[in-house]
Design an enzyme around this catalytic site. Structure first.
Site: not given
Ligand code: GBH
Length: 496
Positions: A10, A68, A113, A158, A299, A301, A369
């Site tokens: 990334q 990290r 990752h 993850e 992690n 969110y 995260e």
């Molecule tokens: C993390 O995953 C990852 O570890 C990290 O790399 C990432 O940048 C960060 O989250 C933010 O997303 O657009 O509907 O396809 C957390 C889980 C992974 C949830 C990507 C959302 C895409 C959903 N996220 N996912 S969608």
């Protein structure tokens, strides 16, 4: 300990520099460019391959004590296997680690990752048990080269997200769509590979005195109402999407959750299959995986409500884990929304941590995260400030409730390549200018607020820094230029 997080694909760029091999993401972005929202790639990304010193300077500005980051498997092993170790790759991470340590910042290193070497992907990737050997051999190379200085290893980022996006929905590399079979096989091999890396450390590198953990993503789930069916649906959500990966490692039995085993077995039987699509672990494998994480790297969110009712009839593909789990989820519409999937509900972090403490016997946690992503650029990221304050406050509540929390990392140190959403979605405390060849990084308001929280150890809702009023040399130039502009326009005005 406060910190900030990133991952190699990334941010690094340098995709074909310094002897690096191809990962399955390098392969995806060049064979299937339409798949990325803005047709972008991680070829250059934030260019941290060349700008890592500036990254460390930013960490220093923030005052964090943890960074990290992840290591790119094909940068270390261009062909995936350990018979050839790329010296330039080793040198890059040595430089980064040494720069961090020289600045008093502790590295937390993610071994994987999502950057699987493409040739290993072609040999089956996470769908073959061979990957247990491949991954273990790769981890050993890292312990051997960096373990004298790195004491916190995070094996795999993850499992649920990787298996769901990469092997079920197919919107991440390697873009396999097999929600009823590959989804479970991926998770199974991740657990075995993680355990292999753990045992290699404990058997061969215990003298280095470090710790090894897995990174689990978990949303907080709550029943949509107080009916029995919503409660059962929530339990199933937890079993399928969190317990599948956590229970074998962190629970006393060391096996998959029983309700996961039962539901997949029942659906498989209904589909006329002679065996469950969730292959059982042998007792030997259970013993091998159980207890293999020195702490939980979490992690987190967002949160969601879970339900089950007749409206779900006919909504899921057969076979699929969605059909096996048979539940629906939704966020509360009043929660502040970032990206499509990200709804801020700060108490969710507190509830999740207290739930884990009770369920998994007082485990030790690092939040590796947590952050807010949206489609807006600019330095005035009020939403991210609100998110950070809310979630750090929730973390304090969890500490008060006796949860053993040792650290917190914000995602992310800077804007980066957000997988299939490319650069359209931003998570950075620092904004990165992707149109500028220098990939200039500028602190947003959230960076200044985070810095003050870390410095003062207080969440002050009235603290209101101005991210445009910075006193470094760059903004001094901006100030001088605009002063010159005012003088000029005053002069022009006198002409008329
Ligand atoms: C993390 O995953 C990852 O570890 C990290 O790399 C990432 O940048 C960060 O989250 C933010 O997303 O657009 O509907 O396809 C957390 C889980 C992974 C949830 C990507 C959302 C895409 C959903 N996220 N996912 S969608």
């Amino acid at each position: 300990m406060f910190g900030a997080a990133t991952s190699s694909y990334q941010i690094e760029g340098g995709w074909n520099e310094g002897g690096k091999g191809w990962s399955m993401w390098d392969h995806l972005v060049r064979t299937d460019p339409d798949h990325i929202a803005d047709r972008s790639t991680g070829d250059i990304a934030a260019n941290s391959y060349h700008l890592y010193k500036r990254d460390v300077e930013m960490l220093k500005e923030l005052g964090v004590s943890i960074y990290r980051f992840s290591i790119s498997w094909p940068r270390i092993l261009p062909f995936g296997r350990h018979d050839y170790v790329n010296p330039e790759g080793v040198a890059y991470y040595n430089n980064l680690i040494n720069e961090l340590l020289a600045n008093g910042i502790t590295p937390f290193v993610t071994i994987y990752h999502w950057e699987l070497p493409q040739n290993l992907n072609e040999l089956g990737g996470w769908l073959t048990e061979d990957i247990v050997d491949w991954f273990g051999d790769y981890a050993r190379v890292l312990y051997r080269n960096f373990g004298d200085r790195v004491k916190h290893w995070l094996t795999i980022n993850e499992p649920y997200i990787h298996c769901n996006h990469g092997y079920s929905r197919g919107n991440h590399a390697p873009r396999i769509r097999s929600p009823g079979i590959a989804f479970y096989e991926c998770g199974r091999h991740i657990l075995l590979a993680h355990a292999r890396a753990y045992h290699i450390y404990k058997n061969e590198f215990a003298f280095q005195g470090g710790q090894v953990a897995i990174v689990i993503s978990s949303d907080m789930s709550m029943p949509s109402d107080d009916s029995q069916s919503s409660y059962e649906a929530m339990e199933d959500y937890r079993a399928f999407y969190v317990g599948q990966y956590m229970d074998p490692i962190f629970s006393a039995t060391g096996n998959y959750p029983q309700r996961l085993i039962d539901r997949v077995a029942r659906a498989s039987a209904n589909q006329g299959l002679s065996e469950s699509r969730l292959r059982p672990f042998t007792q030997e494998q259970i013993n091998y995986i159980r207890g293999t994480s020195d702490f939980l790297a979490l992690n987190h969110y967002t949160s969601k409500f879970v339900y089950r009712n007749d409206s779900l009839n006919g909504t899921f593909e057969v076979p699929s884990h969605q059909d096996d789990a048979y539940l629906g989820t939704y966020p509360d519409p009043s929660w502040m929304q970032g990206g499509t999937w990200l709804f801020a509900y700060p108490p969710g972090l507190y509830k999740l941590l207290v739930h884990f403490k009770e369920k998994y016997n007082n485990l030790t946690v690092y939040v590796t995260e947590n952050g807010f992503g949206n489609y807006t650029t600019g330095l005035d990221d009020e939403n991210r400030v609100t998110y950070l304050r809310g979630y750090i406050n929730s973390l304090l509540d969890a500490i008060d409730a006796g949860v053993d929390i040792r650290g917190y990392c914000a995602w992310s140190l800077m804007d980066n390549f957000e997988w299939a959403t490319g650069y359209t979605m931003r998570f950075g405390l620092y904004q990165v200018d992707f149109d500028d060849a220098n990939r200039t990084r500028t602190p947003r308001k959230s960076a200044l607020v985070y810095k003050e929280i870390i410095r003062s150890r207080v969440i002050d809702p009235t603290y209101n820094p101005d991210p445009h009023a910075r006193d470094d040399s760059n903004s001094a130039i901006v100030v001088k230029t605009s002063a010159l502009f005012i003088l000029l326009s005053a002069f022009v005005n006198t002409l008329f």
